[in-house]
Design a protein around this motif. Structure first.
Motif, PDB file in Angstrom:
ATOM      1  N   ALA A  83      -1.205  14.230  -2.738  1.00 54.27           N
ATOM      2  CA  ALA A  83      -1.896  13.156  -3.444  1.00 54.27           C
ATOM      3  C   ALA A  83      -0.942  12.413  -4.373  1.00 54.27           C
ATOM      4  O   ALA A  83      -0.950  11.172  -4.443  1.00 54.27           O
ATOM      5  N   ALA A  84      -0.095  13.162  -5.092  1.00 56.07           N
ATOM      6  CA  ALA A  84       0.852  12.546  -6.019  1.00 56.07           C
ATOM      7  C   ALA A  84       1.895  11.726  -5.274  1.00 56.07           C
ATOM      8  O   ALA A  84       2.266  10.622  -5.705  1.00 56.07           O
ATOM      9  N   LEU A  85       2.378  12.252  -4.147  1.00 55.36           N
ATOM     10  CA  LEU A  85       3.387  11.523  -3.369  1.00 55.36           C
ATOM     11  C   LEU A  85       2.789  10.266  -2.732  1.00 55.36           C
ATOM     12  O   LEU A  85       3.429   9.204  -2.700  1.00 55.36           O
ATOM     13  N   SER A  86       1.565  10.378  -2.244  1.00 51.82           N
ATOM     14  CA  SER A  86       0.888   9.209  -1.687  1.00 51.82           C
ATOM     15  C   SER A  86       0.725   8.127  -2.742  1.00 51.82           C
ATOM     16  O   SER A  86       0.952   6.932  -2.480  1.00 51.82           O
ATOM     17  N   ASN A  87       0.345   8.525  -3.943  1.00 52.65           N
ATOM     18  CA  ASN A  87       0.174   7.576  -5.030  1.00 52.65           C
ATOM     19  C   ASN A  87       1.503   6.942  -5.429  1.00 52.65           C
ATOM     20  O   ASN A  87       1.583   5.751  -5.740  1.00 52.65           O
ATOM     21  N   HIS A  88       2.568   7.772  -5.410  1.00 49.98           N
ATOM     22  CA  HIS A  88       3.905   7.286  -5.742  1.00 49.98           C
ATOM     23  C   HIS A  88       4.322   6.165  -4.787  1.00 49.98           C
ATOM     24  O   HIS A  88       4.844   5.125  -5.221  1.00 49.98           O
ATOM     25  N   TYR A  89       4.068   6.361  -3.500  1.00 50.47           N
ATOM     26  CA  TYR A  89       4.452   5.356  -2.509  1.00 50.47           C
ATOM     27  C   TYR A  89       3.453   4.205  -2.439  1.00 50.47           C
ATOM     28  O   TYR A  89       3.795   3.111  -1.963  1.00 50.47           O
ATOM     29  N   LYS A  90       2.246   4.430  -2.923  1.00 54.59           N
ATOM     30  CA  LYS A  90       1.262   3.351  -2.977  1.00 54.59           C
ATOM     31  C   LYS A  90       1.774   2.186  -3.823  1.00 54.59           C
ATOM     32  O   LYS A  90       1.487   1.016  -3.546  1.00 54.59           O
ATOM     33  N   LEU A 153       7.778   8.528   5.244  1.00 53.86           N
ATOM     34  CA  LEU A 153       8.024   7.598   4.147  1.00 53.86           C
ATOM     35  C   LEU A 153       9.315   7.956   3.422  1.00 53.86           C
ATOM     36  O   LEU A 153      10.136   7.085   3.103  1.00 53.86           O
ATOM     37  N   LEU A 154       9.498   9.239   3.168  1.00 53.12           N
ATOM     38  CA  LEU A 154      10.714   9.699   2.494  1.00 53.12           C
ATOM     39  C   LEU A 154      11.939   9.451   3.365  1.00 53.12           C
ATOM     40  O   LEU A 154      12.984   9.000   2.881  1.00 53.12           O
ATOM     41  N   GLN A 155      11.816   9.743   4.646  1.00 50.31           N
ATOM     42  CA  GLN A 155      12.941   9.526   5.558  1.00 50.31           C
ATOM     43  C   GLN A 155      13.356   8.058   5.570  1.00 50.31           C
ATOM     44  O   GLN A 155      14.554   7.738   5.529  1.00 50.31           O
ATOM     45  N   ALA A 156      12.378   7.171   5.585  1.00 46.89           N
ATOM     46  CA  ALA A 156      12.682   5.743   5.597  1.00 46.89           C
ATOM     47  C   ALA A 156      13.435   5.315   4.342  1.00 46.89           C
ATOM     48  O   ALA A 156      14.313   4.446   4.393  1.00 46.89           O
ATOM     49  N   SER A 157      13.115   5.944   3.219  1.00 43.42           N
ATOM     50  CA  SER A 157      13.827   5.632   1.975  1.00 43.42           C
ATOM     51  C   SER A 157      15.267   6.117   2.032  1.00 43.42           C
ATOM     52  O   SER A 157      16.213   5.357   1.773  1.00 43.42           O
ATOM     53  N   TYR A 158      15.454   7.374   2.382  1.00 44.46           N
ATOM     54  CA  TYR A 158      16.804   7.950   2.382  1.00 44.46           C
ATOM     55  C   TYR A 158      17.712   7.319   3.433  1.00 44.46           C
ATOM     56  O   TYR A 158      18.934   7.279   3.251  1.00 44.46           O
ATOM     57  N   GLU A 159      17.136   6.822   4.506  1.00 42.08           N
ATOM     58  CA  GLU A 159      17.955   6.184   5.536  1.00 42.08           C
ATOM     59  C   GLU A 159      18.558   4.864   5.070  1.00 42.08           C
ATOM     60  O   GLU A 159      19.435   4.311   5.729  1.00 42.08           O
TER      61      GLU A 159
END
Length: 248
Positions: A83-90, A153-159
Protein backbone atom coordinates in the motif's frame (compact mmCIF):
# COMPACT_ATOMS: atom_id res chain seq x y z
CA UNK A 1 30.90 25.37 -8.86
CA UNK A 2 29.33 21.96 -9.54
CA UNK A 3 26.22 20.96 -7.59
CA UNK A 4 25.00 17.46 -6.81
CA UNK A 5 21.66 16.44 -5.30
CA UNK A 6 22.40 13.48 -3.04
CA UNK A 7 19.37 11.32 -2.17
CA UNK A 8 19.74 9.03 0.84
CA UNK A 9 17.24 6.31 1.70
CA UNK A 10 15.01 7.06 4.68
CA UNK A 11 15.20 3.49 5.95
CA UNK A 12 17.16 3.69 9.21
CA UNK A 13 20.60 5.16 9.85
CA UNK A 14 22.75 2.75 7.84
CA UNK A 15 22.32 4.54 4.53
CA UNK A 16 22.99 7.89 6.22
CA UNK A 17 26.19 6.77 7.95
CA UNK A 18 27.74 5.12 4.92
CA UNK A 19 27.04 8.12 2.72
CA UNK A 20 28.70 10.45 5.20
CA UNK A 21 31.95 8.68 4.27
CA UNK A 22 31.37 9.17 0.54
CA UNK A 23 30.34 12.81 0.84
CA UNK A 24 33.36 13.66 2.98
CA UNK A 25 35.64 12.00 0.42
CA UNK A 26 34.01 13.86 -2.48
CA UNK A 27 34.45 17.20 -0.73
CA UNK A 28 38.13 16.47 -0.07
CA UNK A 29 38.77 15.61 -3.71
CA UNK A 30 36.80 18.44 -5.30
CA UNK A 31 37.03 22.03 -4.11
CA UNK A 32 34.50 23.06 -6.75
CA UNK A 33 31.73 20.78 -5.48
CA UNK A 34 28.57 21.56 -3.49
CA UNK A 35 26.20 18.84 -2.27
CA UNK A 36 22.52 19.10 -1.39
CA UNK A 37 21.52 16.17 0.85
CA UNK A 38 17.90 15.11 0.31
CA UNK A 39 16.62 13.02 3.22
CA UNK A 40 14.30 13.08 6.23
CA UNK A 41 14.60 10.25 8.79
CA UNK A 42 18.19 10.81 9.98
CA UNK A 43 18.47 14.43 8.90
CA UNK A 44 19.62 15.73 12.29
CA UNK A 45 22.36 13.09 12.39
CA UNK A 46 23.52 14.21 8.94
CA UNK A 47 23.51 17.86 9.96
CA UNK A 48 25.66 17.02 12.98
CA UNK A 49 28.05 15.13 10.70
CA UNK A 50 28.69 18.23 8.56
CA UNK A 51 28.76 21.02 11.11
CA UNK A 52 30.92 23.84 9.76
CA UNK A 53 30.92 22.49 6.19
CA UNK A 54 29.80 25.38 3.98
CA UNK A 55 29.48 23.27 0.83
CA UNK A 56 26.82 20.89 2.19
CA UNK A 57 23.14 21.86 2.24
CA UNK A 58 20.11 20.00 3.53
CA UNK A 59 16.65 19.41 2.15
CA UNK A 60 13.98 17.65 4.23
CA UNK A 61 12.51 15.20 1.74
CA UNK A 62 11.01 11.74 2.13
CA UNK A 63 12.97 9.68 -0.36
CA UNK A 64 11.56 6.13 -0.30
CA UNK A 65 9.48 3.54 1.57
CA UNK A 66 12.01 1.00 2.83
CA UNK A 67 10.58 -1.91 4.80
CA UNK A 68 7.39 -1.87 6.84
CA UNK A 69 7.41 -4.54 9.53
CA UNK A 70 4.73 -6.24 11.56
CA UNK A 71 4.32 -4.85 15.06
CA UNK A 72 6.94 -6.18 17.48
CA UNK A 73 8.45 -8.33 14.75
CA UNK A 74 11.16 -8.45 12.10
CA UNK A 75 8.74 -9.91 9.54
CA UNK A 76 7.59 -7.60 6.73
CA UNK A 77 4.00 -6.41 6.75
CA UNK A 78 3.38 -7.13 3.07
CA UNK A 79 -0.05 -5.50 2.81
CA UNK A 80 1.10 -2.24 4.37
CA UNK A 81 4.32 -2.29 2.35
CA UNK A 82 2.45 -2.75 -0.93
CA UNK A 83 0.00 0.00 0.00
CA UNK A 84 2.82 2.41 0.89
CA UNK A 85 4.76 1.65 -2.29
CA UNK A 86 1.64 2.02 -4.43
CA UNK A 87 0.96 5.39 -2.83
CA UNK A 88 4.59 6.42 -3.33
CA UNK A 89 4.34 5.76 -7.07
CA UNK A 90 0.86 7.26 -7.27
CA UNK A 91 2.52 10.64 -6.78
CA UNK A 92 5.42 9.93 -9.13
CA UNK A 93 4.57 12.63 -11.67
CA UNK A 94 4.22 15.49 -9.14
CA UNK A 95 7.46 14.32 -7.52
CA UNK A 96 9.31 14.35 -10.84
CA UNK A 97 8.02 17.80 -11.77
CA UNK A 98 8.98 19.20 -8.36
CA UNK A 99 12.47 17.73 -8.58
CA UNK A 100 13.02 19.01 -12.12
CA UNK A 101 12.10 22.49 -10.94
CA UNK A 102 14.50 22.07 -8.00
CA UNK A 103 17.32 21.05 -10.37
CA UNK A 104 16.68 24.07 -12.54
CA UNK A 105 16.44 26.58 -9.68
CA UNK A 106 19.53 25.27 -7.84
CA UNK A 107 21.66 24.51 -10.88
CA UNK A 108 21.97 20.80 -10.10
CA UNK A 109 24.44 19.11 -12.47
CA UNK A 110 23.89 15.48 -11.41
CA UNK A 111 22.24 13.31 -8.78
CA UNK A 112 23.54 10.49 -6.58
CA UNK A 113 21.12 8.07 -4.95
CA UNK A 114 21.46 5.34 -2.33
CA UNK A 115 19.20 3.92 -3.46
CA UNK A 116 15.91 5.80 -3.81
CA UNK A 117 14.25 5.07 -7.18
CA UNK A 118 12.07 8.08 -8.05
CA UNK A 119 14.92 10.66 -8.16
CA UNK A 120 16.41 8.55 -10.97
CA UNK A 121 13.31 9.17 -13.05
CA UNK A 122 13.45 12.90 -12.30
CA UNK A 123 17.09 13.09 -13.40
CA UNK A 124 16.32 11.10 -16.55
CA UNK A 125 13.54 13.49 -17.52
CA UNK A 126 15.73 16.50 -16.67
CA UNK A 127 18.53 15.03 -18.83
CA UNK A 128 21.16 15.14 -16.09
CA UNK A 129 23.37 12.19 -15.05
CA UNK A 130 22.31 9.89 -12.22
CA UNK A 131 24.57 7.65 -10.14
CA UNK A 132 23.26 4.82 -7.98
CA UNK A 133 25.56 3.69 -5.15
CA UNK A 134 24.53 0.64 -3.13
CA UNK A 135 24.95 -3.04 -2.41
CA UNK A 136 21.27 -3.59 -3.31
CA UNK A 137 18.20 -1.99 -4.88
CA UNK A 138 14.66 -2.04 -3.53
CA UNK A 139 13.73 -3.98 -6.66
CA UNK A 140 15.93 -6.85 -5.50
CA UNK A 141 15.06 -6.43 -1.80
CA UNK A 142 11.33 -6.79 -2.48
CA UNK A 143 11.55 -9.75 -4.88
CA UNK A 144 9.42 -12.66 -3.69
CA UNK A 145 7.66 -10.32 -1.29
CA UNK A 146 5.45 -7.92 -3.25
CA UNK A 147 3.33 -8.27 -6.37
CA UNK A 148 4.97 -8.24 -9.78
CA UNK A 149 3.30 -5.05 -10.96
CA UNK A 150 5.00 -3.08 -8.18
CA UNK A 151 8.35 -4.72 -8.91
CA UNK A 152 7.99 -3.61 -12.52
CA UNK A 153 7.56 0.00 -11.39
CA UNK A 154 10.81 -0.21 -9.45
CA UNK A 155 12.59 -1.91 -12.33
CA UNK A 156 11.51 0.85 -14.70
CA UNK A 157 13.00 3.44 -12.35
CA UNK A 158 16.35 1.72 -11.86
CA UNK A 159 16.73 1.05 -15.57
CA UNK A 160 16.98 4.83 -16.09
CA UNK A 161 20.21 5.07 -14.05
CA UNK A 162 23.14 6.52 -15.93
CA UNK A 163 25.71 4.73 -13.75
CA UNK A 164 25.51 2.06 -11.09
CA UNK A 165 28.33 1.73 -8.55
CA UNK A 166 27.94 -1.59 -6.75
CA UNK A 167 29.62 -1.80 -3.35
CA UNK A 168 30.72 -4.83 -1.31
CA UNK A 169 28.38 -7.86 -1.17
CA UNK A 170 26.25 -6.65 -4.08
CA UNK A 171 24.59 -9.20 -6.33
CA UNK A 172 22.82 -6.63 -8.46
CA UNK A 173 22.57 -6.59 -12.23
CA UNK A 174 24.34 -3.86 -14.22
CA UNK A 175 21.66 -1.19 -13.98
CA UNK A 176 23.74 1.65 -15.43
CA UNK A 177 22.84 2.60 -19.01
CA UNK A 178 26.20 4.33 -19.48
CA UNK A 179 28.50 2.50 -17.10
CA UNK A 180 28.84 0.17 -14.12
CA UNK A 181 31.62 -0.22 -11.56
CA UNK A 182 32.28 -2.44 -8.55
CA UNK A 183 33.82 -1.35 -5.26
CA UNK A 184 34.69 -3.01 -1.96
CA UNK A 185 34.01 -2.11 1.65
CA UNK A 186 34.38 1.46 2.87
CA UNK A 187 33.71 3.37 6.10
CA UNK A 188 33.99 6.75 7.74
CA UNK A 189 37.43 7.65 9.05
CA UNK A 190 37.98 6.68 12.67
CA UNK A 191 38.10 9.54 15.16
CA UNK A 192 40.16 8.12 18.04
CA UNK A 193 39.02 10.88 20.40
CA UNK A 194 35.40 9.86 19.87
CA UNK A 195 36.30 6.19 20.26
CA UNK A 196 37.91 7.05 23.60
CA UNK A 197 34.84 9.07 24.66
CA UNK A 198 32.52 6.15 23.90
CA UNK A 199 34.74 3.70 25.79
CA UNK A 200 34.89 5.95 28.83
CA UNK A 201 31.14 6.46 28.76
CA UNK A 202 30.05 2.82 28.53
CA UNK A 203 33.03 0.97 30.00
CA UNK A 204 34.81 3.06 32.62
CA UNK A 205 37.90 1.31 33.85
CA UNK A 206 38.07 -0.83 30.69
CA UNK A 207 37.34 -4.00 32.66
CA UNK A 208 34.87 -5.49 30.17
CA UNK A 209 34.78 -6.41 26.48
CA UNK A 210 32.66 -4.03 24.40
CA UNK A 211 30.23 -5.69 21.98
CA UNK A 212 28.23 -3.76 19.38
CA UNK A 213 24.74 -5.25 18.97
CA UNK A 214 22.81 -3.68 16.11
CA UNK A 215 19.41 -4.81 14.85
CA UNK A 216 18.41 -1.61 13.04
CA UNK A 217 16.97 1.71 14.12
CA UNK A 218 13.56 0.99 12.59
CA UNK A 219 13.06 -2.47 14.06
CA UNK A 220 10.56 -2.15 16.89
CA UNK A 221 11.01 -5.23 19.06
CA UNK A 222 11.87 -5.66 22.72
CA UNK A 223 15.29 -7.17 23.26
CA UNK A 224 15.50 -6.42 26.99
CA UNK A 225 14.86 -10.02 28.03
CA UNK A 226 17.62 -11.64 25.98
CA UNK A 227 19.91 -13.83 28.08
CA UNK A 228 22.75 -12.49 25.95
CA UNK A 229 22.88 -9.39 28.18
CA UNK A 230 24.02 -11.56 31.10
CA UNK A 231 27.23 -12.64 29.36
CA UNK A 232 30.05 -12.27 31.91
CA UNK A 233 32.63 -9.50 31.41
CA UNK A 234 30.80 -7.97 28.43
CA UNK A 235 29.24 -4.54 27.92
CA UNK A 236 26.83 -4.17 25.00
CA UNK A 237 26.33 -1.12 22.80
CA UNK A 238 23.16 -0.70 20.71
CA UNK A 239 22.79 1.84 17.87
CA UNK A 240 20.48 4.20 19.77
CA UNK A 241 22.85 4.47 22.69
CA UNK A 242 25.86 4.88 20.42
CA UNK A 243 24.28 7.77 18.51
CA UNK A 244 23.19 9.50 21.70
CA UNK A 245 26.66 9.02 23.22
CA UNK A 246 28.61 10.45 20.33
CA UNK A 247 27.11 11.77 17.11
CA UNK A 248 29.60 11.18 14.29
Amino acid sequence: MKRVAYYISDYGYGHATRNVAIIRALLRKRNDLEIVICHSYALEFLKQSFIGESRVFFRNLRTDVGYILKERSIEPNVKRLEAALSNHYKYKEPFIEREKLFYQEKGINAIITDISPLPIEAAFDAKIPSIGISNFTWHTAYQGLIQQSLLQLLQASYEKLSYFFAVACSKERHWGRVGNRNFGFYAREIDLNKVKAIREKVNPGHKKTLVFFGIGMKIDISINELSLWNTPNCEFIDPQMLILTCLM
